[in-house]
Design an enzyme around this catalytic site. Structure first.
Site, PDB file in Angstrom:
ATOM      1  CE  LYS A 155      -9.987 -55.588  45.010  1.00  0.00           C
ATOM      2  NZ  LYS A 155     -10.623 -55.646  43.886  1.00  0.00           N
ATOM      3  CE  LYS A 159     -12.449 -50.068  42.952  1.00  0.00           C
ATOM      4  NZ  LYS A 159     -11.204 -49.853  42.230  1.00  0.00           N
TER       5      LYS A 159
HETATM    6  N1  CTP Z   1      -8.297 -45.437  33.755  1.00  0.00           N
HETATM    7  C1  CTP Z   1      -7.998 -45.346  32.376  1.00  0.00           C
HETATM    8  N2  CTP Z   1      -7.477 -46.439  31.723  1.00  0.00           N
HETATM    9  C2  CTP Z   1      -7.243 -47.594  32.382  1.00  0.00           C
HETATM   10  C3  CTP Z   1      -7.530 -47.713  33.771  1.00  0.00           C
HETATM   11  C4  CTP Z   1      -8.065 -46.598  34.426  1.00  0.00           C
HETATM   12  O1  CTP Z   1      -8.208 -44.307  31.766  1.00  0.00           O
HETATM   13  N3  CTP Z   1      -6.760 -48.624  31.697  1.00  0.00           N
HETATM   14  C5  CTP Z   1      -8.869 -44.279  34.442  1.00  0.00           C
HETATM   15  C6  CTP Z   1     -10.273 -44.555  34.999  1.00  0.00           C
HETATM   16  O2  CTP Z   1     -11.240 -44.445  33.968  1.00  0.00           O
HETATM   17  C7  CTP Z   1     -10.366 -43.476  36.051  1.00  0.00           C
HETATM   18  C8  CTP Z   1      -8.916 -43.333  36.560  1.00  0.00           C
HETATM   19  O3  CTP Z   1      -8.089 -43.968  35.570  1.00  0.00           O
HETATM   20  O4  CTP Z   1     -10.761 -42.231  35.442  1.00  0.00           O
HETATM   21  C9  CTP Z   1      -8.707 -44.019  37.912  1.00  0.00           C
HETATM   22  O5  CTP Z   1      -9.173 -45.333  37.799  1.00  0.00           O
HETATM   23  P1  CTP Z   1      -9.034 -46.467  38.909  1.00  0.00           P
HETATM   24  O6  CTP Z   1     -10.375 -47.046  39.160  1.00  0.00           O
HETATM   25  O7  CTP Z   1      -8.255 -45.968  40.061  1.00  0.00           O
HETATM   26  O8  CTP Z   1      -8.100 -47.531  38.117  1.00  0.00           O
HETATM   27  P2  CTP Z   1      -8.367 -49.009  37.633  1.00  0.00           P
HETATM   28  O9  CTP Z   1      -7.079 -49.530  37.101  1.00  0.00           O
HETATM   29  O10 CTP Z   1      -9.547 -49.058  36.703  1.00  0.00           O
HETATM   30  O11 CTP Z   1      -8.702 -49.733  39.019  1.00  0.00           O
HETATM   31  P3  CTP Z   1      -9.564 -51.034  39.346  1.00  0.00           P
HETATM   32  O12 CTP Z   1      -9.047 -52.163  38.522  1.00  0.00           O
HETATM   33  O13 CTP Z   1      -9.347 -51.253  40.835  1.00  0.00           O
HETATM   34  O14 CTP Z   1     -11.005 -50.682  39.026  1.00  0.00           O
END
Ligand code: CTP
Length: 132
Positions: free
Chosen positions: A49, A47
């Site tokens: 970051k 990412k």
């Molecule tokens: N996940 C989910 N529902 C969400 C956010 C995340 O089911 N609203 C799930 C993702 O599909 C993944 C797991 O949680 O299997 C970890 O996701 P992660 O990438 O750490 O979380 P995000 O909130 O999507 O992070 P980012 O915004 O940095 O991508």
């Protein structure tokens, strides 16, 4: 069953808790849930970051959840096959934002994509806080 899942799990939110709960209770069983969290360096690679919370903090938070049995650091995409094998995972689960992306592992375990919780993500939380 032994379930494996992966993610950064920064600023734990309800979407994270929901998918971990669904993994733990997959098929109505009380499964063993193993979570591979992206190391700080791997997160940066993906990412450009670093996460807000360090990998040690993210690991400790996840380990304290009732749905999670063990946590390890994921260091690269290339090692994913080894992680699945080493942890003797029967099922590999991810949110459906990853739909189709890990089908290559169907030869060593069952690959399942579960619906994401709508309208929440770590990225969105950071944006909302920044605007306040
Ligand atoms: N996940 C989910 N529902 C969400 C956010 C995340 O089911 N609203 C799930 C993702 O599909 C993944 C797991 O949680 O299997 C970890 O996701 P992660 O990438 O750490 O979380 P995000 O909130 O999507 O992070 P980012 O915004 O940095 O991508």
């Amino acid at each position: 069953m032994r379930i494996i899942t992966f993610g950064t799990y920064d600023l734990i939110h309800i979407g994270h808790i929901n998918i971990l709960e669904k993994c733990k209770n997959f098929k109505g069983e009380e499964n063993t849930l193993i979570v591979g969290i992206s190391s700080d360096e791997f997160s940066f690679f993906k990412k450009q970051k670093y996460p807000i919370y360090s990998q040690e903090q993210r690991k400790k938070i996840l380990e304290s959840l009732i749905f999670v049995d063990s946590v390890f650091y994921e260091e690269s995409f290339e090692k994913k096959r080894d992680y699945i094998l080493e942890n003797k995972a029967d099922v590999f689960i991810m949110g459906d934002d990853w739909e189709g992306k890990f089908d290559e592992f169907n030869d060593i375990c069952k690959v399942v994509y579960l619906p994401r919780t709508p309208s929440i993500s770590t990225t969105e939380i950071v944006e909302v806080i920044k605007q306040k």
